[in-house]
Enzyme design. Structure first.
Site, short mmCIF file in Angstrom:
data_model
loop_
_atom_site.label_atom_id
_atom_site.label_comp_id
_atom_site.label_asym_id
_atom_site.label_seq_id
_atom_site.Cartn_x
_atom_site.Cartn_y
_atom_site.Cartn_z
N CYS A 1 6.84 -6.35 -0.52
CA CYS A 1 6.46 -5.94 0.84
C CYS A 1 7.35 -6.61 1.89
O CYS A 1 7.95 -7.67 1.64
CB CYS A 1 5.02 -6.39 1.13
N GLU B 1 6.41 -8.21 4.57
CA GLU B 1 5.92 -9.52 5.01
C GLU B 1 6.39 -10.63 4.08
O GLU B 1 6.82 -11.69 4.52
CB GLU B 1 4.38 -9.54 5.05
N CYS C 1 0.12 -10.16 0.38
CA CYS C 1 0.83 -10.77 1.52
C CYS C 1 -0.07 -11.74 2.26
O CYS C 1 0.38 -12.79 2.72
CB CYS C 1 1.36 -9.69 2.45
N1 THU Z 1 4.03 -2.49 2.08
C1 THU Z 1 4.49 -3.49 2.88
O1 THU Z 1 5.69 -3.72 2.99
N2 THU Z 1 3.56 -4.25 3.52
C2 THU Z 1 2.21 -4.05 3.46
O2 THU Z 1 1.45 -4.85 3.98
C3 THU Z 1 1.68 -2.86 2.78
C4 THU Z 1 2.63 -2.17 1.87
C5 THU Z 1 5.02 -1.69 1.35
C6 THU Z 1 5.01 -1.89 -0.14
C7 THU Z 1 5.61 -0.59 -0.62
O3 THU Z 1 7.03 -0.70 -0.56
C8 THU Z 1 5.16 0.43 0.43
O4 THU Z 1 4.79 -0.32 1.57
C9 THU Z 1 4.00 1.30 -0.01
O5 THU Z 1 2.96 0.54 -0.48
#
Ligand code: THU
Length: 159
Positions: free
Chosen positions: A72, A74, A114
């Protein structure tokens, strides 16, 4: 006996209600979102971190053909921050996520993993990190600490 945990958050109605530094973080999270590598979900997320020295660090989500190997926005951003600025306090973390081609969106809160990672850095720096999550068009939710989003949390005090 049933008990209750109350969480507190602030709803900031629009971009214009942000302070100057908050606007900078919003702008950075929104622009760095364009660097997402998310060919599998097409969900693009940007994150901007404000350090106590005034620097802004940013990052985006990074996916992988072996899906669980991706990360993610974060965690990409906060891990890089701690790896490069191990002794500089993190004051604020701003996140904006939405499908690739979206023009509007809802504020996307940090996922559970996260939240757990951010909690670790609050413990490490012995101070809270203000969390903001925003829609593309500027509806923002703010908490004074990740604990508001992870009230029943597991930390090193249990080990
Ligand atoms: N994702 C994030 O980067 N942060 C979050 O808090 C929620 C999900 C990303 C992970 C993945 O690459 C995409 O969003 C779909 O879940």
């Amino acid at each position: 006996m049933e008990k209750e945990i109350k969480i507190n958050f602030e709803a900031i109605p629009s971009y214009n209600d942000l302070t100057e530094i908050e606007k900078k973080l919003f702008d950075k999270a929104k622009s760095v979102r364009e660097n997402a590598y998310a060919p599998y979900s097409n969900f693009w997320v940007g994150c901007a971190i404000l350090l106590e020295n005034g620097e802004i660090i940013s990052g985006s989500n990074q996916e992988n053909a072996a899906y669980p190997s991706g990360l993610c926005a974060e965690r990409t951003t906060i891990f890089w921050t701690s790896a490069n600025y191990p002794n500089v306090k993190i004051e604020k973390l701003f996140v904006i996520g939405a499908p690739k081609d979206a023009l509007t969106s809802a504020p996307i809160p940090p996922c559970g993993a996260c939240r757990q990672a951010i909690l670790e850095y609050e413990a490490k720096q012995k101070d809270e990190i203000e969390i903001y999550f925003a829609s593309l068009d500027g509806e923002i939710f703010k908490t004074k600490s990740i604990r508001e989003l992870l009230p029943f949390s597991f930390d090193a005090s249990f080990l």
